[in-house]
Design a protein around this motif. Structure first.
Motif, PDB file in Angstrom:
ATOM      1  N   THR A  55       6.191  28.807  13.781  1.00 42.95           N
ATOM      2  CA  THR A  55       5.838  27.402  13.714  1.00 42.95           C
ATOM      3  C   THR A  55       6.137  26.922  12.304  1.00 42.95           C
ATOM      4  O   THR A  55       6.118  27.697  11.358  1.00 42.95           O
ATOM      5  N   GLY A  56       6.423  25.674  12.148  1.00 39.90           N
ATOM      6  CA  GLY A  56       6.782  25.165  10.830  1.00 39.90           C
ATOM      7  C   GLY A  56       6.189  23.809  10.547  1.00 39.90           C
ATOM      8  O   GLY A  56       5.466  23.240  11.368  1.00 39.90           O
ATOM      9  N   ASP A  57       6.493  23.319   9.361  1.00 41.07           N
ATOM     10  CA  ASP A  57       6.069  21.990   8.923  1.00 41.07           C
ATOM     11  C   ASP A  57       4.563  21.814   9.046  1.00 41.07           C
ATOM     12  O   ASP A  57       4.072  20.950   9.763  1.00 41.07           O
ATOM     13  N   ILE A  58       3.836  22.623   8.312  1.00 39.78           N
ATOM     14  CA  ILE A  58       2.379  22.554   8.311  1.00 39.78           C
ATOM     15  C   ILE A  58       1.926  21.423   7.392  1.00 39.78           C
ATOM     16  O   ILE A  58       2.347  21.336   6.242  1.00 39.78           O
ATOM     17  N   THR A  59       1.066  20.558   7.910  1.00 41.64           N
ATOM     18  CA  THR A  59       0.540  19.445   7.112  1.00 41.64           C
ATOM     19  C   THR A  59      -0.651  19.931   6.288  1.00 41.64           C
ATOM     20  O   THR A  59      -1.573  20.546   6.823  1.00 41.64           O
TER      21      THR A  59
ATOM     22  N   ALA B 227       4.767   7.462  12.605  1.00 44.95           N
ATOM     23  CA  ALA B 227       5.114   6.411  13.569  1.00 44.95           C
ATOM     24  C   ALA B 227       4.629   5.042  13.084  1.00 44.95           C
ATOM     25  O   ALA B 227       5.335   4.037  13.220  1.00 44.95           O
ATOM     26  N   ALA B 228       3.431   4.991  12.505  1.00 50.76           N
ATOM     27  CA  ALA B 228       2.894   3.718  12.013  1.00 50.76           C
ATOM     28  C   ALA B 228       3.704   3.178  10.838  1.00 50.76           C
ATOM     29  O   ALA B 228       3.777   1.967  10.628  1.00 50.76           O
ATOM     30  N   MET B 229       4.329   4.072  10.056  1.00 53.87           N
ATOM     31  CA  MET B 229       5.116   3.646   8.895  1.00 53.87           C
ATOM     32  C   MET B 229       6.525   3.198   9.262  1.00 53.87           C
ATOM     33  O   MET B 229       7.228   2.628   8.426  1.00 53.87           O
ATOM     34  N   ASP B 230       6.944   3.452  10.468  1.00 52.82           N
ATOM     35  CA  ASP B 230       8.323   3.160  10.857  1.00 52.82           C
ATOM     36  C   ASP B 230       8.680   1.696  10.578  1.00 52.82           C
ATOM     37  O   ASP B 230       7.980   0.775  11.003  1.00 52.82           O
ATOM     38  N   GLY B 231       9.770   1.491   9.836  1.00 50.12           N
ATOM     39  CA  GLY B 231      10.241   0.150   9.513  1.00 50.12           C
ATOM     40  C   GLY B 231       9.510  -0.510   8.362  1.00 50.12           C
ATOM     41  O   GLY B 231       9.784  -1.668   8.043  1.00 50.12           O
ATOM     42  N   LYS B 232       8.583   0.208   7.697  1.00 47.06           N
ATOM     43  CA  LYS B 232       7.789  -0.393   6.622  1.00 47.06           C
ATOM     44  C   LYS B 232       7.985   0.299   5.272  1.00 47.06           C
ATOM     45  O   LYS B 232       7.362  -0.103   4.287  1.00 47.06           O
ATOM     46  N   VAL B 233       8.814   1.330   5.219  1.00 51.14           N
ATOM     47  CA  VAL B 233       8.965   2.107   3.990  1.00 51.14           C
ATOM     48  C   VAL B 233       9.971   1.438   3.051  1.00 51.14           C
ATOM     49  O   VAL B 233      11.139   1.279   3.381  1.00 51.14           O
ATOM     50  N   LEU B 234       9.483   1.053   1.874  1.00 51.40           N
ATOM     51  CA  LEU B 234      10.350   0.477   0.842  1.00 51.40           C
ATOM     52  C   LEU B 234      11.010   1.563   0.001  1.00 51.40           C
ATOM     53  O   LEU B 234      12.172   1.453  -0.396  1.00 51.40           O
TER      54      LEU B 234
ATOM     55  N   GLU C 135       0.843  -1.192   0.000  1.00 55.06           N
ATOM     56  CA  GLU C 135       0.000   0.000   0.000  1.00 55.06           C
ATOM     57  C   GLU C 135       0.879   1.243   0.000  1.00 55.06           C
ATOM     58  O   GLU C 135       2.092   1.177   0.218  1.00 55.06           O
ATOM     59  N   PHE C 136       0.226   2.398  -0.267  1.00 56.36           N
ATOM     60  CA  PHE C 136       0.930   3.675  -0.307  1.00 56.36           C
ATOM     61  C   PHE C 136       0.349   4.639   0.724  1.00 56.36           C
ATOM     62  O   PHE C 136      -0.817   4.530   1.119  1.00 56.36           O
ATOM     63  N   VAL C 137       1.173   5.597   1.117  1.00 54.81           N
ATOM     64  CA  VAL C 137       0.744   6.725   1.942  1.00 54.81           C
ATOM     65  C   VAL C 137       1.206   7.995   1.247  1.00 54.81           C
ATOM     66  O   VAL C 137       2.339   8.068   0.764  1.00 54.81           O
ATOM     67  N   LEU C 138       0.339   8.994   1.202  1.00 51.31           N
ATOM     68  CA  LEU C 138       0.672  10.283   0.593  1.00 51.31           C
ATOM     69  C   LEU C 138       0.588  11.382   1.648  1.00 51.31           C
ATOM     70  O   LEU C 138      -0.418  11.480   2.368  1.00 51.31           O
ATOM     71  N   ILE C 139       1.631  12.197   1.732  1.00 49.59           N
ATOM     72  CA  ILE C 139       1.656  13.315   2.679  1.00 49.59           C
ATOM     73  C   ILE C 139       2.099  14.579   1.942  1.00 49.59           C
ATOM     74  O   ILE C 139       3.085  14.560   1.204  1.00 49.59           O
ATOM     75  N   MET C 140       1.369  15.661   2.160  1.00 51.51           N
ATOM     76  CA  MET C 140       1.764  16.970   1.632  1.00 51.51           C
ATOM     77  C   MET C 140       2.015  17.902   2.807  1.00 51.51           C
ATOM     78  O   MET C 140       1.196  17.970   3.727  1.00 51.51           O
ATOM     79  N   ASN C 141       3.146  18.598   2.776  1.00 50.49           N
ATOM     80  CA  ASN C 141       3.459  19.507   3.873  1.00 50.49           C
ATOM     81  C   ASN C 141       4.217  20.733   3.380  1.00 50.49           C
ATOM     82  O   ASN C 141       4.771  20.747   2.277  1.00 50.49           O
TER      83      ASN C 141
ATOM     84  N   VAL D 170      -4.269   3.215  11.370  1.00 49.34           N
ATOM     85  CA  VAL D 170      -4.285   4.501  12.073  1.00 49.34           C
ATOM     86  C   VAL D 170      -5.723   4.967  12.226  1.00 49.34           C
ATOM     87  O   VAL D 170      -6.631   4.505  11.523  1.00 49.34           O
ATOM     88  N   ALA D 171      -5.932   5.914  13.135  1.00 48.83           N
ATOM     89  CA  ALA D 171      -7.262   6.476  13.346  1.00 48.83           C
ATOM     90  C   ALA D 171      -7.705   7.270  12.121  1.00 48.83           C
ATOM     91  O   ALA D 171      -6.882   7.724  11.323  1.00 48.83           O
ATOM     92  N   ASP D 172      -8.999   7.453  11.985  1.00 42.71           N
ATOM     93  CA  ASP D 172      -9.538   8.171  10.830  1.00 42.71           C
ATOM     94  C   ASP D 172      -9.074   9.615  10.776  1.00 42.71           C
ATOM     95  O   ASP D 172      -9.061  10.217   9.698  1.00 42.71           O
ATOM     96  N   ASN D 173      -8.704  10.170  11.925  1.00 41.60           N
ATOM     97  CA  ASN D 173      -8.227  11.551  11.977  1.00 41.60           C
ATOM     98  C   ASN D 173      -6.750  11.623  12.365  1.00 41.60           C
ATOM     99  O   ASN D 173      -6.308  12.619  12.949  1.00 41.60           O
ATOM    100  N   ALA D 174      -5.988  10.589  12.053  1.00 40.17           N
ATOM    101  CA  ALA D 174      -4.576  10.529  12.445  1.00 40.17           C
ATOM    102  C   ALA D 174      -3.797  11.703  11.865  1.00 40.17           C
ATOM    103  O   ALA D 174      -3.961  12.056  10.693  1.00 40.17           O
ATOM    104  N   ASP D 175      -2.945  12.303  12.695  1.00 37.13           N
ATOM    105  CA  ASP D 175      -2.114  13.397  12.218  1.00 37.13           C
ATOM    106  C   ASP D 175      -0.814  12.846  11.649  1.00 37.13           C
ATOM    107  O   ASP D 175      -0.587  11.630  11.610  1.00 37.13           O
ATOM    108  N   ARG D 176       0.057  13.741  11.221  1.00 36.03           N
ATOM    109  CA  ARG D 176       1.285  13.312  10.556  1.00 36.03           C
ATOM    110  C   ARG D 176       2.182  12.507  11.490  1.00 36.03           C
ATOM    111  O   ARG D 176       2.801  11.524  11.073  1.00 36.03           O
ATOM    112  N   ALA D 177       2.261  12.911  12.749  1.00 35.73           N
ATOM    113  CA  ALA D 177       3.118  12.196  13.696  1.00 35.73           C
ATOM    114  C   ALA D 177       2.659  10.752  13.866  1.00 35.73           C
ATOM    115  O   ALA D 177       3.475   9.823  13.895  1.00 35.73           O
ATOM    116  N   ALA D 178       1.344  10.550  13.956  1.00 39.82           N
ATOM    117  CA  ALA D 178       0.806   9.196  14.140  1.00 39.82           C
ATOM    118  C   ALA D 178       1.039   8.343  12.896  1.00 39.82           C
ATOM    119  O   ALA D 178       1.406   7.164  12.991  1.00 39.82           O
ATOM    120  N   VAL D 179       0.848   8.934  11.718  1.00 43.16           N
ATOM    121  CA  VAL D 179       1.046   8.185  10.471  1.00 43.16           C
ATOM    122  C   VAL D 179       2.526   7.847  10.287  1.00 43.16           C
ATOM    123  O   VAL D 179       2.877   6.721   9.911  1.00 43.16           O
TER     124      VAL D 179
END
Length: 210
Positions: free
Chosen positions: A113-117, A190-197, A93-99, A179-188
């Motif tokens: 403040t920085g790194d706005i998702t 963390a969930a991807m840790d060790g799974k990124v190809l 599967e894929f995950v897409l993040i824009m920041n 992840v939760a339906d409203n998961a923020d970037r930090a939660a996503v």
């Protein structure tokens, strides 16, 4: 005769040595042992067979170019069309993040403040190779199974000041995440840790018109 015999012996000996070297080279393991490339979670693009890594592109603007106001908060705030190629083997599967990594000073605040998702889509099926324009937003048009945990919010860098740089990153994962339906970037993240190809990156820059 003796000199000729020595010459013949030297030639035969040289041929025997060359043959031995050739046989040894053919029996040696290819690649010299296990590779040292980044494994899952390393964040580098996988280049199976020496080919290109995961590539993220868009027809909405050129990579690194100016983002049209249509896709910005000051315009229609429509998510861009995206497509990708060279998915690594083993992707599930894929995950897409824009920041926006540029620091900003909120009105009335003295601290930056920085790194706005601006957008997060998770659980994109491995068979998916694109997202149409307008896939994000309040009524997302996403592939079956995918979900938007942060709705698309168009770039909003103010007219006063330099343009901000916006980054869209597509992650190819070798295992599913939950992840939760409203998961923020930090939660996503963390969930991807060790799974990124692999990951593909597409950039743009924007500031509001004067």
């Amino acid at each position: 005769m003796r000199i000729r015999a020595i010459q013949v012996f030297a030639i035969v000996l040289a041929m025997a040595i060359a043959l031995s070297v050739s046989i040894a080279a053919q029996q040696a393991p290819v690649g010299g042992g296990p590779g040292r490339g980044g494994g899952p979670g390393g964040g580098g693009a996988q280049r199976g067979g020496g080919g290109p890594g995961l590539t993220l592109t868009s027809t909405s603007w050129q990579d690194g170019g100016e983002i049209p106001v249509k896709y910005a908060g000051a315009g229609q705030s429509i998510s861009p069309a995206l497509s990708w190629t060279n998915m690594p083997m083993g992707t599930v599967e894929f995950v897409l993040i824009m920041n926006d990594p540029e620091p900003v000073n909120p009105r009335g605040s003295g601290s930056a403040t920085g790194d706005i998702t601006h957008w997060i889509v998770v659980k994109i099926p491995a068979t998916t190779t694109s997202l149409p324009e307008g896939a994000g937003g309040a009524q997302p048009q996403l592939p079956a199974g995918a979900k938007q945990t942060v709705a698309y919010r168009g770039p909003g860098a103010p007219a006063a000041g330099p343009p901000h740089h916006y980054t869209l990153t597509l992650y190819a994962l070798n295992a599913p995440i939950t992840v939760a339906d409203n998961a923020d970037r930090a939660a996503v993240t963390a969930a991807m840790d060790g799974k990124v190809l692999a990951k593909g990156i597409f950039n743009g820059r924007y500031k509001a018109p004067q």
